[in-house]
Design a protein around this motif. Structure first.
Motif, short mmCIF file in Angstrom:
data_model
loop_
_atom_site.label_atom_id
_atom_site.label_comp_id
_atom_site.label_asym_id
_atom_site.label_seq_id
_atom_site.Cartn_x
_atom_site.Cartn_y
_atom_site.Cartn_z
N HIS A 188 -25.09 -34.25 27.77
CA HIS A 188 -25.04 -32.89 28.48
C HIS A 188 -24.83 -31.56 27.68
CE1 HIS A 188 -24.63 -35.18 32.70
NE2 HIS A 188 -23.39 -35.72 32.52
N ALA A 189 -25.10 -31.99 26.65
CA ALA A 189 -24.81 -30.78 25.49
C ALA A 189 -25.94 -31.08 24.79
CB ALA A 189 -23.75 -32.04 24.37
N ASP A 190 -26.50 -29.54 25.13
CA ASP A 190 -28.06 -29.14 24.71
C ASP A 190 -27.77 -27.49 24.82
OD1 ASP A 190 -28.45 -28.22 27.66
OD2 ASP A 190 -29.52 -29.89 28.05
N LYS A 191 -28.51 -27.28 24.00
CA LYS A 191 -29.30 -25.41 23.97
C LYS A 191 -29.30 -24.90 26.19
CE LYS A 191 -31.37 -25.48 19.23
NZ LYS A 191 -32.70 -25.06 18.71
N GLY A 192 -29.80 -25.30 26.76
CA GLY A 192 -29.94 -24.79 28.01
C GLY A 192 -28.85 -24.73 28.49
N ASN A 193 -27.77 -25.84 28.45
CA ASN A 193 -26.46 -26.43 28.99
C ASN A 193 -25.80 -25.24 28.48
OD1 ASN A 193 -27.56 -27.78 31.39
ND2 ASN A 193 -26.29 -29.57 29.85
N ALA A 194 -25.82 -25.43 27.21
CA ALA A 194 -24.96 -24.58 26.76
C ALA A 194 -24.99 -22.72 26.83
CB ALA A 194 -25.03 -24.19 24.86
N LEU A 195 -26.23 -22.05 27.42
CA LEU A 195 -26.62 -21.31 27.19
C LEU A 195 -26.30 -20.91 28.88
CD1 LEU A 195 -28.52 -18.18 26.88
CD2 LEU A 195 -30.41 -19.49 27.71
N LYS A 196 -25.94 -21.38 29.73
CA LYS A 196 -25.77 -21.45 31.39
C LYS A 196 -24.06 -21.98 30.98
CE LYS A 196 -29.44 -24.70 32.99
NZ LYS A 196 -29.32 -26.09 33.92
N LYS A 197 -23.25 -21.91 30.39
CA LYS A 197 -22.49 -21.91 30.67
C LYS A 197 -21.49 -20.94 29.53
CE LYS A 197 -17.73 -23.59 29.56
NZ LYS A 197 -17.06 -24.35 30.94
N LEU A 198 -22.56 -20.15 28.92
CA LEU A 198 -22.16 -18.53 28.74
C LEU A 198 -22.63 -17.72 29.37
CD1 LEU A 198 -21.56 -17.19 26.37
CD2 LEU A 198 -23.68 -16.67 25.17
N GLN A 199 -23.57 -17.84 30.31
CA GLN A 199 -24.07 -16.93 31.19
C GLN A 199 -22.89 -16.68 32.63
OE1 GLN A 199 -28.28 -19.27 32.49
NE2 GLN A 199 -29.28 -17.56 31.56
N SER A 200 -22.42 -17.91 32.28
CA SER A 200 -21.74 -18.18 33.85
C SER A 200 -19.66 -17.22 33.07
CB SER A 200 -21.32 -19.32 33.81
OG SER A 200 -20.01 -19.45 34.46
N ILE A 201 -20.20 -17.39 32.18
CA ILE A 201 -18.89 -16.71 31.54
C ILE A 201 -19.09 -15.51 31.60
CG2 ILE A 201 -17.63 -16.20 29.80
CD1 ILE A 201 -17.70 -19.14 28.33
N LEU A 202 -20.29 -14.68 31.32
CA LEU A 202 -20.55 -13.79 30.51
C LEU A 202 -21.37 -12.74 32.52
CD1 LEU A 202 -22.50 -13.67 27.55
CD2 LEU A 202 -20.54 -12.40 27.84
N ASN A 203 -20.99 -13.57 33.47
CA ASN A 203 -21.25 -13.04 34.96
C ASN A 203 -23.01 -13.15 34.58
OD1 ASN A 203 -21.32 -12.77 37.39
ND2 ASN A 203 -20.81 -11.20 37.12
N ASP A 214 -39.45 -23.41 19.78
CA ASP A 214 -40.86 -23.35 19.46
C ASP A 214 -40.85 -25.03 19.56
OD1 ASP A 214 -38.39 -24.51 17.02
OD2 ASP A 214 -40.22 -24.64 16.00
N ASN A 215 -39.39 -25.71 19.72
CA ASN A 215 -39.45 -27.27 19.65
C ASN A 215 -38.72 -27.81 21.14
OD1 ASN A 215 -40.18 -29.80 18.20
ND2 ASN A 215 -38.69 -28.71 16.18
N LEU A 216 -38.90 -29.51 20.88
CA LEU A 216 -38.68 -29.89 22.00
C LEU A 216 -37.08 -29.32 22.81
CD1 LEU A 216 -40.24 -33.45 21.55
CD2 LEU A 216 -41.36 -30.93 22.94
N ASN A 217 -36.78 -29.60 21.60
CA ASN A 217 -35.01 -29.24 21.78
C ASN A 217 -34.74 -27.67 21.86
OD1 ASN A 217 -35.30 -27.97 19.21
ND2 ASN A 217 -33.15 -28.50 17.92
N ASP A 218 -35.42 -27.14 22.51
CA ASP A 218 -35.12 -25.61 22.74
C ASP A 218 -36.10 -26.01 24.54
OD1 ASP A 218 -34.92 -24.72 20.22
OD2 ASP A 218 -37.17 -24.65 20.00
N LEU A 219 -36.13 -26.77 25.16
CA LEU A 219 -36.86 -27.21 26.49
C LEU A 219 -36.01 -26.26 26.91
CD1 LEU A 219 -38.94 -29.89 26.73
CD2 LEU A 219 -39.92 -27.43 26.40
N GLY A 220 -34.68 -26.91 26.79
CA GLY A 220 -33.42 -26.63 28.28
C GLY A 220 -33.41 -24.77 27.70
N LEU A 221 -33.36 -24.71 26.84
CA LEU A 221 -32.78 -22.78 26.34
C LEU A 221 -34.06 -22.07 26.95
CD1 LEU A 221 -31.47 -21.51 24.07
CD2 LEU A 221 -33.13 -21.35 23.66
N LEU A 222 -35.30 -22.62 26.76
CA LEU A 222 -36.52 -21.50 27.56
C LEU A 222 -36.20 -22.16 29.69
CD1 LEU A 222 -39.67 -22.67 25.39
CD2 LEU A 222 -37.69 -21.13 25.38
N LYS A 223 -36.08 -23.09 29.97
CA LYS A 223 -35.76 -23.27 31.34
C LYS A 223 -34.24 -22.12 31.52
CE LYS A 223 -35.51 -27.07 34.86
NZ LYS A 223 -35.67 -28.84 34.82
N ALA A 224 -33.42 -22.24 31.17
CA ALA A 224 -32.42 -21.21 31.46
C ALA A 224 -32.56 -20.10 31.40
CB ALA A 224 -30.98 -21.97 31.13
#
Length: 269
Positions: A188-203, A214-224
């Motif tokens: 459950h550790a990826d950029k997308g879930n980390a961004l969601k966590k930060l979104q929740s903290i910052l409301n 630009d790469n596959l490990n950014d897909l979660g980030l973009l989806k968020a």
């Protein structure tokens, strides 16, 4: 109204393995802050490397580091995903069976390798990592580890996908981080879930978020993010997943998009 902008680093903001950032980004981050917009660097890099990259504005941004395993600012860690040591050692034994591959382990603040290989010098001198040579991991590793990175000089993805990925994919997230890197993190550790966590903290909501990758490990980030951008030099899978395609890195695509965005904001005043 956009309130948060998150960006991948290597391949999106700078050429892989360099510190060649468009210096206009520092002023862009300052201008975003004046508009109340938060900037987040989201990378497979470690915290120390990212702080050096963003040095003029390092206190003004948030960080998603080590492929999404650590979420923090310069003063506080908000979230962190740690490997079970026994499982980690089993995985290391498997990586050592992969031909011509090297291993880097990432703790919260420091990276580790077993010897002074080509990878060690590249990470120390180009990425500007804080990296230590330990010798045998099983004997000398004491730190908690958040990410295992598999390095091959030109073919990491194909080599790892021959059998290693199938063996471990149900328990861990395994993603390409460039031609030379495959990163292994907690499920459950990826950029997308980390961004969601930060979104929740910052409301801050998904609709109030912009992201670049630009790469596959950014897909979660973009989806968020509602306003998602693939850099023009991104992989085709990333372009297909993004809402927009920015100019390529060679044309400072993210800089162009953000300057246009700021100009629109300034004209609304």
């Amino acid at each position: 109204m956009i309130k948060l902008i998150a960006s991948d680093i290597d391949g999106t903001l700078v050429p892989d393995g360099t510190a060649k950032i468009d210096v206009r980004m520092y002023d862009i981050i300052r201008r975003l802050k004046e508009h109340g917009i938060i900037y987040v660097g989201a990378s497979g890099r470690q915290f120390a490397s990212m702080v050096r990259l963003f040095q003029p504005v390092s206190e003004d941004i948030y960080y998603i580091t080590e492929g999404g395993t650590v979420t923090r600012d310069t003063k506080q860690v908000y979230d962190m995903h740690v490997f079970d040591r026994d499982v980690l050692m089993q995985m290391i034994k498997d990586v050592k069976r992969l031909p011509d591959c090297d291993i880097m382990l990432s703790g919260r603040d420091t990276a580790y390798c077993e010897d002074k290989s080509e990878m060690f010098y590249w990470m120390r001198d180009s990425y500007r990592f804080d990296i230590k040579v330990l010798g045998d991991f099983e004997t000398h590793l004491t730190d908690e580890i958040v990410k295992l990175s598999i390095y091959h000089k030109d073919n990491a993805e194909a080599i790892v996908n021959e059998w290693f990925t199938d063996k471990w994919k149900d328990s861990f997230k395994i993603a390409s981080a460039g031609v030379m890197w495959m990163d292994v993190t907690g499920k459950h550790a990826d950029k997308g879930n980390a961004l969601k966590k930060l979104q929740s903290i910052l409301n801050i909501s998904r609709e109030e978020t912009m992201a670049f990758g630009d790469n596959l490990n950014d897909l979660g980030l973009l989806k968020a993010a509602e306003e998602s951008y693939a850099i023009g030099s991104a992989r085709d899978e990333v372009k297909a997943a993004a809402k927009h395609v920015a100019p390529p890195l060679s044309e400072y695509g993210e800089t162009q998009v953000l300057l246009d965005f700021l100009d629109r904001l300034d004209n609304q005043k």
